[in-house]
Design a protein around this motif. Sequence first.
Motif, PDB file in Angstrom:
ATOM      1  N   LEU A   9       0.831  -1.214   0.000  1.00 30.37           N
ATOM      2  CA  LEU A   9       0.000   0.000   0.000  1.00 30.37           C
ATOM      3  C   LEU A   9       0.862   1.259   0.000  1.00 30.37           C
ATOM      4  CD1 LEU A   9      -2.899  -0.804   2.482  1.00 30.37           C
ATOM      5  CD2 LEU A   9      -3.076  -0.378   0.036  1.00 30.37           C
ATOM      6  N   PHE A  10       1.919   1.252   0.797  1.00 29.85           N
ATOM      7  CA  PHE A  10       2.797   2.417   0.870  1.00 29.85           C
ATOM      8  C   PHE A  10       3.471   2.665  -0.476  1.00 29.85           C
ATOM      9  CE2 PHE A  10       6.587   4.815   1.847  1.00 29.85           C
ATOM     10  CZ  PHE A  10       6.098   5.783   2.705  1.00 29.85           C
ATOM     11  N   VAL A  11       3.956   1.617  -1.118  1.00 32.74           N
ATOM     12  CA  VAL A  11       4.646   1.777  -2.407  1.00 32.74           C
ATOM     13  C   VAL A  11       3.677   2.264  -3.485  1.00 32.74           C
ATOM     14  CG1 VAL A  11       5.786   0.496  -4.257  1.00 32.74           C
ATOM     15  CG2 VAL A  11       6.474   0.145  -1.886  1.00 32.74           C
ATOM     16  N   ILE A  12       2.491   1.692  -3.554  1.00 31.25           N
ATOM     17  CA  ILE A  12       1.503   2.150  -4.549  1.00 31.25           C
ATOM     18  C   ILE A  12       1.121   3.602  -4.291  1.00 31.25           C
ATOM     19  CG2 ILE A  12      -0.870   1.828  -5.358  1.00 31.25           C
ATOM     20  CD1 ILE A  12      -0.452  -1.187  -4.936  1.00 31.25           C
ATOM     21  N   GLY A  13       0.957   3.956  -3.013  1.00 27.54           N
ATOM     22  CA  GLY A  13       0.643   5.346  -2.686  1.00 27.54           C
ATOM     23  C   GLY A  13       1.765   6.290  -3.059  1.00 27.54           C
ATOM     24  N   ALA A  14       3.024   5.875  -2.842  1.00 25.86           N
ATOM     25  CA  ALA A  14       4.154   6.723  -3.209  1.00 25.86           C
ATOM     26  C   ALA A  14       4.240   6.892  -4.722  1.00 25.86           C
ATOM     27  CB  ALA A  14       5.452   6.124  -2.676  1.00 25.86           C
ATOM     28  N   ILE A  15       3.963   5.852  -5.463  1.00 21.24           N
ATOM     29  CA  ILE A  15       3.965   5.964  -6.929  1.00 21.24           C
ATOM     30  C   ILE A  15       2.878   6.926  -7.382  1.00 21.24           C
ATOM     31  CG2 ILE A  15       3.470   4.687  -9.051  1.00 21.24           C
ATOM     32  CD1 ILE A  15       4.919   2.287  -7.744  1.00 21.24           C
ATOM     33  N   LEU A  16       1.683   6.805  -6.810  1.00 19.78           N
ATOM     34  CA  LEU A  16       0.600   7.716  -7.195  1.00 19.78           C
ATOM     35  C   LEU A  16       0.898   9.156  -6.788  1.00 19.78           C
ATOM     36  CD1 LEU A  16      -2.642   5.696  -6.369  1.00 19.78           C
ATOM     37  CD2 LEU A  16      -1.742   6.297  -8.619  1.00 19.78           C
ATOM     38  N   ALA A  17       1.510   9.343  -5.627  1.00 20.11           N
ATOM     39  CA  ALA A  17       1.737  10.700  -5.127  1.00 20.11           C
ATOM     40  C   ALA A  17       2.889  11.395  -5.832  1.00 20.11           C
ATOM     41  CB  ALA A  17       1.996  10.656  -3.624  1.00 20.11           C
ATOM     42  N   PHE A  18       3.949  10.657  -6.165  1.00 18.23           N
ATOM     43  CA  PHE A  18       5.162  11.317  -6.644  1.00 18.23           C
ATOM     44  C   PHE A  18       5.528  11.037  -8.098  1.00 18.23           C
ATOM     45  CE2 PHE A  18       5.989  10.481  -2.023  1.00 18.23           C
ATOM     46  CZ  PHE A  18       5.733  11.773  -1.613  1.00 18.23           C
ATOM     47  N   ALA A  19       5.049   9.936  -8.685  1.00 14.22           N
ATOM     48  CA  ALA A  19       5.532   9.569 -10.011  1.00 14.22           C
ATOM     49  C   ALA A  19       4.492   9.713 -11.116  1.00 14.22           C
ATOM     50  CB  ALA A  19       6.047   8.136  -9.995  1.00 14.22           C
ATOM     51  N   ALA A  25     -10.280  13.790 -13.802  1.00 13.85           N
ATOM     52  CA  ALA A  25     -11.272  14.780 -13.386  1.00 13.85           C
ATOM     53  C   ALA A  25     -11.980  14.389 -12.078  1.00 13.85           C
ATOM     54  CB  ALA A  25     -12.314  14.964 -14.486  1.00 13.85           C
ATOM     55  N   TRP A  26     -12.202  13.136 -11.844  1.00 15.22           N
ATOM     56  CA  TRP A  26     -12.989  12.705 -10.695  1.00 15.22           C
ATOM     57  C   TRP A  26     -12.157  12.250  -9.510  1.00 15.22           C
ATOM     58  CZ3 TRP A  26     -12.124   7.531  -9.748  1.00 15.22           C
ATOM     59  CH2 TRP A  26     -11.592   6.794 -10.791  1.00 15.22           C
ATOM     60  N   LEU A  27     -10.798  12.319  -9.620  1.00 14.05           N
ATOM     61  CA  LEU A  27      -9.962  11.844  -8.533  1.00 14.05           C
ATOM     62  C   LEU A  27      -8.642  12.608  -8.517  1.00 14.05           C
ATOM     63  CD1 LEU A  27      -9.434   9.668  -6.310  1.00 14.05           C
ATOM     64  CD2 LEU A  27      -8.480   8.239  -8.113  1.00 14.05           C
ATOM     65  N   ASP A  28      -8.258  13.075  -7.338  1.00 20.35           N
ATOM     66  CA  ASP A  28      -6.948  13.687  -7.162  1.00 20.35           C
ATOM     67  C   ASP A  28      -5.959  12.582  -6.805  1.00 20.35           C
ATOM     68  OD1 ASP A  28      -4.790  15.327  -6.733  1.00 20.35           O
ATOM     69  OD2 ASP A  28      -5.566  16.208  -4.875  1.00 20.35           O
ATOM     70  N   LEU A  29      -5.106  12.192  -7.773  1.00 24.42           N
ATOM     71  CA  LEU A  29      -4.208  11.063  -7.573  1.00 24.42           C
ATOM     72  C   LEU A  29      -3.155  11.332  -6.497  1.00 24.42           C
ATOM     73  CD1 LEU A  29      -3.669   9.798 -11.236  1.00 24.42           C
ATOM     74  CD2 LEU A  29      -5.078   8.815  -9.442  1.00 24.42           C
ATOM     75  N   THR A  30      -2.750  12.581  -6.335  1.00 23.15           N
ATOM     76  CA  THR A  30      -1.777  12.905  -5.297  1.00 23.15           C
ATOM     77  C   THR A  30      -2.371  12.658  -3.913  1.00 23.15           C
ATOM     78  OG1 THR A  30      -0.807  14.560  -6.747  1.00 23.15           O
ATOM     79  CG2 THR A  30      -0.247  14.688  -4.423  1.00 23.15           C
ATOM     80  N   MET A  31      -3.595  13.117  -3.695  1.00 25.61           N
ATOM     81  CA  MET A  31      -4.249  12.895  -2.409  1.00 25.61           C
ATOM     82  C   MET A  31      -4.522  11.411  -2.181  1.00 25.61           C
ATOM     83  SD  MET A  31      -5.217  14.021   0.429  1.00 25.61           S
ATOM     84  CE  MET A  31      -5.039  15.755   0.153  1.00 25.61           C
ATOM     85  N   ALA A  32      -4.943  10.695  -3.214  1.00 20.43           N
ATOM     86  CA  ALA A  32      -5.163   9.251  -3.084  1.00 20.43           C
ATOM     87  C   ALA A  32      -3.854   8.545  -2.731  1.00 20.43           C
ATOM     88  CB  ALA A  32      -5.744   8.682  -4.378  1.00 20.43           C
ATOM     89  N   GLY A  33      -2.746   9.004  -3.292  1.00 22.34           N
ATOM     90  CA  GLY A  33      -1.444   8.434  -2.969  1.00 22.34           C
ATOM     91  C   GLY A  33      -1.078   8.656  -1.516  1.00 22.34           C
ATOM     92  N   TYR A  34      -1.312   9.861  -1.017  1.00 22.10           N
ATOM     93  CA  TYR A  34      -1.022  10.138   0.398  1.00 22.10           C
ATOM     94  C   TYR A  34      -1.903   9.303   1.321  1.00 22.10           C
ATOM     95  CZ  TYR A  34       1.884  14.135  -0.919  1.00 22.10           C
ATOM     96  OH  TYR A  34       2.865  14.928  -1.435  1.00 22.10           O
TER      97      TYR A  34
END
Length: 85
Positions: A9-19, A25-34
């Motif tokens: 979960l941490f690795v997938i979140g870091a990929i979504l937040a930083f990479a 339009a319907w989802l903020d990927l940075t916030m979902a990553g955090y």
Amino acid sequence: MSIGGGVVLFVIGAILAFAVNIQVAWLDLTMAGYILMAAGVVVFLVGILLLFRRRSVASTTRSAVDPVSGDRVTRRTSSLDDPEY
């Protein structure tokens, strides 16, 4: 299993937040990553707590007299609290 799940979960979140630089339009990927990173840390810590709790050992010693031979019999058993073992 929960420790590995927390790391995943941490690795997938870091990929979504930083990479990932895709705008959805319907989802903020940075916030979902955090959020996934925070959930991964929580799952990891719960897994560590369960691991330490699971490793406790119970030991029992019983002494009795054998009715047939009259000898003193001592039985020692030890078991883990976790029924998987």
